[in-house]
Design a protein around this motif. Structure first.
Motif, short mmCIF file in Angstrom:
data_model
loop_
_atom_site.label_atom_id
_atom_site.label_comp_id
_atom_site.label_asym_id
_atom_site.label_seq_id
_atom_site.Cartn_x
_atom_site.Cartn_y
_atom_site.Cartn_z
N GLY A 17 53.77 24.99 97.95
CA GLY A 17 53.43 25.74 96.76
C GLY A 17 51.94 25.80 96.46
O GLY A 17 51.54 26.46 95.50
N THR A 18 51.12 25.14 97.29
CA THR A 18 49.67 25.21 97.10
C THR A 18 49.21 26.66 97.25
O THR A 18 49.64 27.38 98.16
CB THR A 18 48.94 24.33 98.13
N THR A 19 48.31 27.07 96.38
CA THR A 19 47.81 28.45 96.41
C THR A 19 46.29 28.48 96.41
O THR A 19 45.62 27.56 95.94
CB THR A 19 48.31 29.25 95.20
N LEU A 20 45.75 29.55 96.97
CA LEU A 20 44.34 29.89 96.87
C LEU A 20 44.25 31.14 95.98
O LEU A 20 45.11 32.02 96.08
CB LEU A 20 43.75 30.22 98.24
N PRO A 21 43.31 31.21 95.06
CA PRO A 21 42.11 30.37 94.92
C PRO A 21 42.26 29.18 94.00
O PRO A 21 41.26 28.50 93.73
CB PRO A 21 41.09 31.35 94.35
N ALA A 22 43.46 28.88 93.50
CA ALA A 22 43.60 27.73 92.61
C ALA A 22 43.15 26.45 93.30
O ALA A 22 42.54 25.57 92.70
CB ALA A 22 45.04 27.61 92.13
N SER A 23 43.46 26.33 94.58
CA SER A 23 42.96 25.23 95.41
C SER A 23 41.85 25.78 96.30
O SER A 23 41.86 26.96 96.65
CB SER A 23 44.09 24.67 96.27
N SER A 27 44.51 38.56 96.75
CA SER A 27 44.34 37.87 95.47
C SER A 27 45.02 36.50 95.45
O SER A 27 44.71 35.68 94.60
CB SER A 27 44.92 38.73 94.34
N LEU A 28 45.94 36.26 96.39
CA LEU A 28 46.68 35.00 96.42
C LEU A 28 47.03 34.65 97.85
O LEU A 28 47.54 35.50 98.60
CB LEU A 28 47.97 35.13 95.59
N VAL A 29 46.79 33.40 98.24
CA VAL A 29 47.29 32.85 99.50
C VAL A 29 48.19 31.69 99.13
O VAL A 29 47.85 30.86 98.28
CB VAL A 29 46.14 32.38 100.42
N LEU A 30 49.36 31.63 99.76
CA LEU A 30 50.40 30.67 99.39
C LEU A 30 50.86 29.88 100.60
O LEU A 30 51.12 30.46 101.66
CB LEU A 30 51.58 31.42 98.77
N TRP A 31 50.97 28.56 100.44
CA TRP A 31 51.58 27.71 101.45
C TRP A 31 52.97 27.33 100.94
O TRP A 31 53.12 26.68 99.90
CB TRP A 31 50.72 26.46 101.67
N TYR A 32 54.02 27.79 101.64
CA TYR A 32 55.37 27.60 101.12
C TYR A 32 56.36 27.62 102.27
O TYR A 32 56.34 28.51 103.12
CB TYR A 32 55.71 28.72 100.13
N GLY A 33 57.23 26.61 102.32
CA GLY A 33 58.27 26.57 103.34
C GLY A 33 57.74 26.51 104.75
O GLY A 33 58.38 26.98 105.68
N HIS A 45 50.59 35.79 101.79
CA HIS A 45 49.53 36.28 100.92
C HIS A 45 50.00 37.50 100.14
O HIS A 45 50.95 38.20 100.52
CB HIS A 45 48.24 36.57 101.70
N CYS A 46 49.31 37.72 99.03
CA CYS A 46 49.60 38.86 98.17
C CYS A 46 48.29 39.56 97.84
O CYS A 46 47.29 38.89 97.54
CB CYS A 46 50.28 38.38 96.89
N GLY A 47 48.27 40.87 97.92
CA GLY A 47 47.08 41.64 97.61
C GLY A 47 47.08 42.10 96.17
O GLY A 47 48.00 41.83 95.39
N THR A 48 46.05 42.81 95.82
CA THR A 48 45.92 43.29 94.44
C THR A 48 47.04 44.27 94.09
O THR A 48 47.34 44.47 92.92
CB THR A 48 44.56 43.98 94.25
N GLY A 49 47.68 44.86 95.09
CA GLY A 49 48.78 45.78 94.84
C GLY A 49 50.10 45.08 94.58
O GLY A 49 51.11 45.73 94.29
N GLY A 50 50.13 43.74 94.71
CA GLY A 50 51.34 42.98 94.42
C GLY A 50 52.30 42.82 95.58
O GLY A 50 53.35 42.22 95.43
N LYS A 51 51.95 43.35 96.77
CA LYS A 51 52.83 43.23 97.93
C LYS A 51 52.56 41.93 98.68
O LYS A 51 51.41 41.55 98.89
CB LYS A 51 52.64 44.42 98.87
N PHE A 52 53.66 41.27 99.13
CA PHE A 52 53.54 40.01 99.85
C PHE A 52 53.65 40.25 101.36
O PHE A 52 54.32 41.18 101.82
CB PHE A 52 54.64 39.03 99.42
#
Length: 520
Positions: free
Chosen positions: A133-139, A171-177, A182-189
């Motif tokens: 659940g770690t995310t960038l840029p929060a981490s 806008s988001l990079v996610l470590w999960y499972g 990653h997710c862009g500004t358009g909201g697509k994963f």
């Protein structure tokens, strides 16, 4: 201790040479950068107590390890008890951390001392694998299971300082499972698939999805059992099972036996999942001559089976059994199947054709039916290529295979399906989570068991443990059913019954679990 600003600065500058630069690294093979300062001038005093974990030079003048050795840094080289430790140069930091000595060069690469030389590694202060659940840029960074460092710089994703594919406006990079998303500004994963630079479209893997209740506990059987349909209904209800998987082709003997089962199950309120058991061979070991020939045969058998069973409430069909794991379709059975290149490019169209044919054949007479495609081990390389109309060689634009249910086989030798290896013994990932996000359809484990060599006591414990794991994930991973293999194997190897006699303790373990864990 190195200042926090400098530490974080190194992390966010990974686009340069933080992890891969040879500059400042030093190893036993390095020949340049010797210092003119004599080793005699270095500190040689030993201390009785080791320095505190995290002690660094600078600002400390020296470090004492747990063996009492004194480590110092002079003109870019590392010294142990006054003598050079390996051939180092341009070193900017020496670190004592968790019982080991490390050094860092101006390029940001860390090395660990193994007793005789230096081995490249990550900064140990980054810790091990990042928490799920770690995310960038929060981490500031993500550490994956291989130890690679992922960062996000100006909307671009970097792995060990190098761009991973063509990303922008992230806008988001996610470590999960066990995967990076990653997710862009358009909201697509997107998910990073088996190929390091490949990003595939998906949904947010964190979304919990519960499949419909009512058929979670299932078991496998065969059309040629000597049990009568009424006996099977009684056995399944006694076990707490609500679903049953059986295979057939359009052969009249097989199909009539399954029709009789479907009639009994319909009146008893049990769910029958029918495996349309057409393979890639037209006869013996002879493959179909073309994709169109394979499609035609698949269509015929799918249409015939569905037409015969539709009147009796059958709504789920599994189109093919372990087709990705035939001699003609997989290159090496020891490969986990996480990469498309693990599969036979020349014969791929045959497999694709028969799969498409079965799905289209079923739906030609029963449009609302749900069709599944079956995979084994960790065959997401095959699943992704089929879903996207790709060949194993990476070429695209071919017919897509789109299924309504993802079905999988998970025997103990394959590993834990929620942490299955990417290449046999490689780092694991959560396969049902990947499939949930990637394909967006329910997931059924249509075969699971331990090996035939295990004792009955072992098998009973395995049944309890596996059902517990499956049950816990049913409300989050879109798992519709888990179907034990098999009811009766004709001996004591796989079944939990033999000639209408319960095999204990496996039988009791299964029955006890279903009784205490309702499918709701």
């Amino acid at each position: 201790m190195v200042k926090r600003r400098r530490f974080i600065g190194c992390l966010t500058a990974l686009g340069g040479s933080y992890l891969l630069s040879a500059c400042g690294g030093g190893s036993e093979d390095s020949n340049s950068g010797s210092t003119s300062k004599s080793a005699d001038t270095q500190a040689t005093a030993h201390a009785s107590a080791a320095s505190a974990s995290g002690t660094a030079i600078p600002p400390a003048a020296s470090i004492t390890d747990s063996a009492g050795n004194a480590w110092t840094l002079a003109q870019g080289s590392v010294y142990k008890n006054g003598a050079k430790a390996g051939n180092t140069y341009n070193v900017t930091l020496v670190l004592w951390y968790a019982g080991s000595i490390y050094h860092e060069g101006t390029g940001g690469q860390f090395y660990a001392w193994n007793g005789s030389n230096w081995a490249a590694c990550n900064d140990p202060r980054l810790g091990g694998t990042s928490a799920d659940g770690t995310t960038l840029p929060a981490s500031p960074y993500i550490v994956d299971k291989t130890g690679a460092i992922w960062t996000l710089v100006n909307g671009v994703i970097l792995r060990n300082g190098a761009a991973v594919g063509n990303t922008y406006n992230v806008s988001l990079v996610l470590w999960y499972g066990g995967k990076v998303w990653h997710c862009g500004t358009g909201g697509k994963f997107y998910v990073n698939a088996g190929v390091a630079t490949q990003w595939l479209p998906c949904s947010d893997p964190r979304n919990a999805v519960a499949a419909s209740a009512g058929m979670f506990y299932g078991i496998n059987g065969h059309y040629d059992y000597t049990y009568t349909p009424a006996q099977l209904v009684s056995i399944l209800k006694g076990l707490g099972c609500t679903s049953y998987r059986v295979g057939c082709t359009d052969d009249p003997n097989q199909l009539n036996a399954v029709i009789n089962l479907a009639q009994a199950f319909q009146s008893a309120g049990l769910k029958l999942l029918v495996l349309v058991n057409q393979g890639v061979y037209q006869s013996g070991s002879t493959l179909f001559s073309s994709e169109s020939a394979a499609y035609s045969r698949g269509f015929t058998v799918g249409k015939t089976v569905a037409a015969a069973l539709q009147p009796y409430g059958v709504t789920i069909y599994e189109c093919g059994n372990e087709l990705t794991r035939q001699n003609a379709t997989v290159l090496d059975f020891t490969n986990a199947g996480t990469k498309a290149v693990d599969f036979n490019n020349a014969n791929w169209p045959i497999m694709r054709g028969v799969m498409r044919g079965m799905i289209d054949g079923v739906k030609s007479v029963q449009a609302s039916a749900k069709c599944g495609i079956n995979f084994c081990v960790a065959d997401i390389g095959a699943a992704d290529a089929l879903w996207d109309g790709m060949q194993p060689d990476g070429s695209g634009g071919y017919p897509k295979v789109r299924w309504d249910i993802t079905t999988w086989h998970n025997y103990a030798v394959y590993g834990d399906i929620f942490n299955i290896g990417t290449d046999g013994a490689g780092p694991g990932f959560d396969l049902p989570t990947y499939c949930k996000a990637r394909y967006g359809v329910p997931f059924i484990i249509t075969e699971w068991n331990t090996g035939p060599e295990q004792t009955q006591a072992y098998r009973a414990n395995y049944i309890t443990a596996q059902l517990g794991e499956f049950y816990q994930a049913r409300k989050t991973h879109n798992i519709q059913s888990v179907m034990y293999y098999v009811l009766d194997s004709g001996n004591n190897t796989y079944g939990i019954m033999n000639n209408n006699v319960a095999l204990d303790p496996p039988y009791s373990a299964f029955k006890s679990f279903t009784a205490s864990h309702p499918d709701n």
